[in-house]
Motif scaffolding. Structure first.
Motif, short mmCIF file in Angstrom:
data_model
loop_
_atom_site.label_atom_id
_atom_site.label_comp_id
_atom_site.label_asym_id
_atom_site.label_seq_id
_atom_site.Cartn_x
_atom_site.Cartn_y
_atom_site.Cartn_z
N LYS A 80 59.05 20.73 -8.85
CA LYS A 80 60.23 20.30 -9.58
C LYS A 80 60.55 21.28 -10.70
N GLU A 81 61.72 21.06 -11.31
CA GLU A 81 62.12 21.81 -12.49
C GLU A 81 62.50 20.81 -13.58
N VAL A 82 61.92 21.00 -14.75
CA VAL A 82 62.20 20.13 -15.89
C VAL A 82 62.84 20.97 -16.98
N LYS A 83 63.98 20.51 -17.50
CA LYS A 83 64.68 21.22 -18.56
C LYS A 83 64.71 20.36 -19.82
N LEU A 84 64.33 20.97 -20.95
CA LEU A 84 64.34 20.30 -22.23
C LEU A 84 65.28 21.03 -23.18
N GLY A 85 66.02 20.27 -23.95
CA GLY A 85 66.84 20.83 -25.02
C GLY A 85 66.34 20.30 -26.35
N ILE A 86 66.08 21.18 -27.30
CA ILE A 86 65.57 20.79 -28.61
C ILE A 86 66.49 21.39 -29.67
N ARG A 87 67.27 20.51 -30.33
CA ARG A 87 68.18 20.99 -31.38
C ARG A 87 67.79 20.34 -32.70
N LEU A 88 67.55 21.18 -33.72
CA LEU A 88 67.08 20.71 -35.02
C LEU A 88 68.19 20.79 -36.06
N ASN A 89 68.27 19.75 -36.90
CA ASN A 89 69.21 19.72 -38.01
C ASN A 89 68.48 19.25 -39.26
N TYR A 90 68.90 19.72 -40.42
CA TYR A 90 68.32 19.31 -41.70
C TYR A 90 66.83 19.70 -41.78
N LEU A 91 66.54 20.97 -41.56
CA LEU A 91 65.17 21.47 -41.67
C LEU A 91 64.64 21.25 -43.07
N ASN A 92 63.35 20.89 -43.16
CA ASN A 92 62.75 20.63 -44.47
C ASN A 92 61.25 20.90 -44.42
N ASN A 93 60.60 20.78 -45.57
CA ASN A 93 59.15 20.97 -45.68
C ASN A 93 58.47 19.69 -46.16
N ASP A 94 58.99 18.54 -45.75
CA ASP A 94 58.45 17.24 -46.18
C ASP A 94 57.00 17.09 -45.74
N ASP A 95 56.13 16.67 -46.68
CA ASP A 95 54.71 16.45 -46.36
C ASP A 95 54.29 15.00 -46.57
N ASP A 96 55.27 14.10 -46.77
CA ASP A 96 54.97 12.70 -47.05
C ASP A 96 55.01 11.87 -45.76
N TRP A 97 54.02 12.07 -44.91
CA TRP A 97 53.92 11.29 -43.67
C TRP A 97 52.48 11.30 -43.17
N GLU A 98 52.14 10.26 -42.40
CA GLU A 98 50.79 10.13 -41.85
C GLU A 98 50.59 11.16 -40.74
N LEU A 99 49.46 11.86 -40.80
CA LEU A 99 49.22 12.95 -39.86
C LEU A 99 48.74 12.50 -38.49
N ARG A 100 48.28 11.27 -38.37
CA ARG A 100 47.81 10.76 -37.08
C ARG A 100 48.41 9.39 -36.80
N THR A 101 48.74 9.17 -35.54
CA THR A 101 49.27 7.88 -35.11
C THR A 101 48.13 6.99 -34.63
N ARG A 102 48.09 5.79 -35.16
CA ARG A 102 47.11 4.81 -34.69
C ARG A 102 47.76 3.95 -33.61
N VAL A 103 47.10 3.86 -32.45
CA VAL A 103 47.65 3.09 -31.33
C VAL A 103 47.19 1.64 -31.46
N SER A 104 48.14 0.74 -31.48
CA SER A 104 47.84 -0.68 -31.60
C SER A 104 47.12 -1.20 -30.36
N ASP A 105 46.31 -2.23 -30.55
CA ASP A 105 45.61 -2.88 -29.44
C ASP A 105 46.59 -3.53 -28.46
N LYS A 106 47.83 -3.69 -28.87
CA LYS A 106 48.83 -4.32 -28.00
C LYS A 106 49.33 -3.36 -26.92
N TYR A 107 48.98 -2.07 -27.06
CA TYR A 107 49.44 -1.08 -26.08
C TYR A 107 48.47 -0.97 -24.92
#
Length: 289
Positions: A247-274
């Motif tokens: 197969k062939e898979v095509k992705l488009g990635i367009r970025l707007n409002y670039l920033n250097n924000d560091d106020d976010w959790e670095l790892r995602t915790r997966v809930s037991d409900k998943y």
């Protein structure tokens, strides 16, 4: 598309057999690697665009996926910390997080928020990542518009000597790298970058996994536009094409409002409900969002 650009893409995607043979001879005879002044100058120009001193990059995101006659378009957020994590949060209806893709040094996390399913696995577990030679360092370099060698987060002067380059005319050049030290390994992985000779700006990256039995897998990452981020430019419009024997898979990635924000959790915790599922199932669900 102009004929000249088609030819350059073809050169980028073509395994350079003569270079491969020449490089193998160097390994066998242990001859010193000689880098021309022109190549050194070109690599210096490419290096001048790297953002090694930048730790965080974030942006609003428009993300499109096309597989065959199926196509979806989502908005979301991109958050990255150099040498640590790349995260894409994809939104449905503009405000509900539908999916999350998280890449770290050790694993890939794909979450289907709507159906509460997830996949968390090492890179070799996901076929299209393994067959494209993609790990975290590779993916980071592709997002950040940088040269790379598999398994390395930075390039030393010794590493740079393993690249080769060739002028294509019309102001463009191709930089090549072949993975491994032995003939068997060299026959598998090929990496190429299309760059502007005057600027050293990377315009396109190509990874080819050559498999004479099952067919080749090829990843092409095209940089269409750049925007200011601090004192440098960051790729803001990228077109990614993954071609496999199936197969062939095509992705488009367009970025707007670039920033250097560091106020976010670095790892995602997966809930037991998943519920944990196989990669084919979660990708099938993803395409139905």
């Amino acid at each position: 598309m102009k004929i000249s650009k088609v030819l350059k893409i073809a050169v980028l995607a073509m395994p350079l057999v003569m270079v491969s043979c020449h490089s193998h001879k160097k390994v066998v005879t242990e001859s010193p690697i000689v880098v021309s002044p022109e190549q050194e100058e070109l690599l210096d120009k490419v290096d001048s665009h790297t953002l090694q001193n930048m730790t965080f990059v974030g942006s609003k995101l428009k993300f499109t996926v096309k597989v065959g006659d199926q196509e979806i378009s989502l908005t979301g957020n991109l958050r990255m910390k150099r040498d640590d994590v790349i995260r894409l949060q994809l939104m449905a209806f503009g405000f509900v997080e539908a999916a999350r893709l998280e890449f770290t040094q050790d694993y890939v996390l794909i979450m289907d928020r709507i159906n509460k399913q997830f996949l968390k696995a090492p890179y070799y577990y996901v076929d299209f990542l393994r067959n494209s030679g993609i790990n975290f360092n590779t993916l980071q370099a592709l997002f950040w518009n940088e040269l790379f060698q598999p398994g390395k987060s930075t390039l030393t002067e010794e590493d740079r000597q393993l690249f080769t380059s060739q002028s294509l005319g019309d102001g463009d050049a191709v930089i090549n790298f072949e993975d491994g030290d032995g003939e068997k390994v060299r026959s598998k992985m090929f990496y190429s970058w299309l760059v502007g000779e005057a600027t050293g700006r990377i315009k396109m990256a190509n990874i080819m996994y050559r498999d004479p039995i099952n067919g080749n897998t090829q990843l092409n990452w095209d940089y269409r536009e750049f925007k200011n981020l601090g004192s440098k430019l960051f790729p803001s419009d990228m077109a990614v094409t993954l071609t496999t024997p199936q197969k062939e898979v095509k992705l488009g990635i367009r970025l707007n409002y670039l920033n250097n924000d560091d106020d976010w959790e670095l790892r995602t915790r997966v809930s037991d409900k998943y519920r944990e599922v196989e990669v084919d199932e979660i990708l099938r669900r993803f395409m139905s969002l």
